[in-house]
Design an enzyme around this catalytic site. Structure first.
Site, mmCIF file in Angstrom:
data_model
loop_
_atom_site.group_PDB
_atom_site.id
_atom_site.type_symbol
_atom_site.label_atom_id
_atom_site.label_comp_id
_atom_site.label_asym_id
_atom_site.label_seq_id
_atom_site.Cartn_x
_atom_site.Cartn_y
_atom_site.Cartn_z
ATOM 1 N N LYS A 65 -72.313 -14.605 31.136
ATOM 2 C CA LYS A 65 -73.419 -15.324 31.756
ATOM 3 C C LYS A 65 -73.348 -15.135 33.268
ATOM 4 C CE LYS A 65 -75.286 -20.071 31.574
ATOM 5 N NZ LYS A 65 -75.019 -21.401 30.944
ATOM 6 N N SER A 139 -78.561 -23.123 28.423
ATOM 7 C CA SER A 139 -78.888 -22.230 29.525
ATOM 8 C C SER A 139 -78.290 -20.835 29.336
ATOM 9 C CB SER A 139 -78.382 -22.834 30.845
ATOM 10 O OG SER A 139 -76.975 -23.013 30.814
ATOM 11 N N SER A 163 -75.248 -25.885 26.231
ATOM 12 C CA SER A 163 -75.640 -24.496 26.481
ATOM 13 C C SER A 163 -74.795 -23.474 25.747
ATOM 14 C CB SER A 163 -75.597 -24.209 27.983
ATOM 15 O OG SER A 163 -76.459 -25.085 28.674
#
Length: 573
Positions: A65, A139, A163
């Site tokens: 990420k 996310s 997330s």
């Protein structure tokens, strides 16, 4: 996925990978490494393996990420003006690279890790790998989709409010959200620093365990990182007690989703679990504090000043959350913290006597259009069952369970107490029909060899299970041991080393250090734990006794089970 270090042609494998990457939605990525860089890493891993290096993740590909630092690659947190090129790689990524994993790139995300939908990014909307009309979940949207599209073997996300779990449900993959502090956060941009953790996406529990075994453990540069607890269970019990919510607590589910959840609970029961209904309303009330109370002030601390100074390309929802967070006073923050502490106490009381809580990962799987129409409301609904987990310092594994017709994809989360991560992963393996042996996280433990009443299926084996022990495998002593019968309320054997003996069959079980001390306290003379040499030349702890023990020698039977079988009196005798 292709292993980039094991086949004859690394260049061909990299070319195949590039073809797959080019065919997938570009919005999954913020920065992709080029083929030459990937091939160079693959060749390096191959060379290390050829020289005898033990690389547990050799040739496996992964993504991270884009709020996790990798030296030389920009970290943007999905805001172009924030982009910076770090000089140092985050500890979790360094550990993966050292283990032979090969980085493919940095993935798209909800801006500043604020959101559960995957639409809050100027780099594009990330949609589900299973349904392009529906969101990937945030996310960690790109990390979830990268695994969902089979572009990488595994990926790293982060999880504060869910997330690391919601994208798993929406992409049909596994999401591991560990106990806070197990995975170091140095080199990871904070969102809510009190409640952030790195998370892991894979397709199997076995690979999740391999990755977790590599990355878990304290870092000298992360003051909040922590080691495994000395009493961390080594395994889920064979007949676990699982807590399930009341029907009233599942009001956010449609009838079809409620039916899907019920079917999953029924599968657990068919696998031997006992279910216990509990009131999770205190959990759900606590969840609302993350964004609806003083705790949201941590978002202002993390990135509020930057967004105020750089409103360009800021996602409107993220900017609004940060601006509101900046207005919260200190007493409101403390009020929320105290409320979380009180609710956590109630949660522990509610879960007392259970091994895990099973909840839906998300009540809905929204379409992109639904999120656009109501970005804050839909996001809040998605987080109904996820937001409380980190606030209460619990662990969770999100498991996909399939599609709800016309409503998207569904999954459940197996939530366990702090440091009970192994229990959650074992139950996930059980639900998915995967090997629990492969799902071992490598938590610190001590191997103990048993040869009699503690063997699987024998009267005292439940004692090991109650201590959270994990079956490691079958073993045999070296040929210098004899077996003596120790009679009592429960007959059991002792194995003692002699000059001449036999190889005696047994089992190896792994216990946490605290569980071992408990086991020691339960052992009465003349039995004791001592060193046992195994047939492979290694030595472990096992049940032994003093060499002058005079109890009956049963070595000739060839093991405890053989002795027991020969000792059974026929019913017609």
């Amino acid at each position: 996925m292709i292993s980039l270090s094991s086949s004859e042609s690394v260049s061909a494998d990299v070319a195949d990978l590039e073809t797959a990457l080019d065919a997938a939605p570009a919005s999954i990525w913020i920065t992709r490494r080029n083929a030459a860089e990937i091939q160079a890493d693959a060749e390096s891993v191959r060379a290390r393996v050829a020289k005898g290096a033990a690389l547990p993740l050799a040739g496996l590909t992964f993504a991270v990420k884009d709020n996790i630092d990798v030296a030389g690659i920009p970290t943007t947190a999905a805001h172009p003006a924030f982009a910076r090129v770090p000089a140092k790689t985050a500890t979790v990524v360094t550990r993966l690279l050292d283990a032979g994993a090969i980085l493919v790139g940095k993935t798209n995300m909800d801006q500043f890790a604020t959101g559960l939908v995957g639409t809050r990014s100027p780099y594009g909307v990330v949609t589900s790998a299973l349904d392009p009309q529906r969101v990937s979940g945030g996310s960690s949207s790109g990390s979830g989709a990268a695994v969902g599209h089979d572009l990488v073997d595994f990926s790293l996300g982060t999880d504060t409010a869910g997330s690391g779990r919601v994208p798993a449900a929406f992409n049909g993959i596994l999401g591991v959200k560990p106990t806070l502090g197990l995975l170091p956060l140095d080199g990871v941009l904070p969102a809510s620093p009190s409640y952030d953790t790195v998370s892991v996406f894979t397709r199997t529990t076995g690979l999740a365990a391999r990755v977790m075994s590599v990355v878990a453990g304290p870092s000298t540069t992360d003051p909040k990182s922590r080691p495994w607890a000395l009493d961390a269970p080594q395994a889920a019990p064979p007949r676990p007690v699982i807590a399930v919510p009341r029907r009233a607590d599942l009001a956010s589910l449609s009838r079809a989703a409620l039916r899907a959840f019920g079917e999953t609970i029924a599968r657990f029961e068919a696998l031997g679990a006992e279910t216990r209904t509990i009131d999770i309303s205190p959990f759900l009330a606590t969840a609302r504090l993350l964004y609806g109370g003083g705790l949201v002030s941590e978002r202002a601390w993390s990135y509020g000043a930057f967004l105020a100074a750089h409103p360009e390309e800021a996602d409107p929802s993220v900017a609004a959350i940060a601006a509101g967070a900046a207005e919260i006073d200190g007493t409101t923050v403390i009020d929320a913290q105290q409320a979380v502490a009180a609710a956590t106490l109630l949660a522990r009381q509610a879960l007392d006597g259970t091994d895990a809580l099973i909840i839906p990962t998300a009540p809905i799987h929204p379409t992109v259009a639904e999120v656009v129409a109501d970005p804050l409301g839909v996001n809040s609904t998605v987080g109904t069952f996820t937001n409380f987990v980190n606030l209460m310092d619990m662990a969770a594994v999100a498991v996909p369970t399939g599609e709800v017709a016309g409503e998207g994809h569904f999954g459940v989360s197996i939530v366990t107490p702090t440091f009970h991560d192994q229990v959650a992963l074992d139950l996930a393996a059980r639900l998915l029909g995967e090997s629990e042996q492969d799902a071992a996280l490598g938590t610190p433990g001590v191997d103990v060899a048993v040869f009699g009443a503690h063997l699987s299926g024998e009267p005292l084996n439940p004692q090991l299970q109650a201590l959270g022990a994990r079956f490691v495998g079958e073993v045999r002593t070296s040929d210098r041991f004899r077996m003596l019968l120790v009679e009592g309320a429960v007959d059991r054997p002792a194995v003692i080393r002699t000059t001449e003996g036999a190889e005696l069959p047994g089992e190896l079980w792994r216990l946490s250090p605290l569980a071992l001390s408990t086991l020691l306290r339960s052992i009465a003379a003349p039995l004791a734990l001592g060193e046992i040499e195994l047939s492979d030349g290694s030595s472990v702890l096992g049940f032994t006794a003093s060499v002058d023990l005079t109890e009956r020698d049963i070595t000739a039977f060839g093991g405890w089970r053989a002795y027991r079988a020969a000792s059974v009196v026929p019913a017609n005798a």
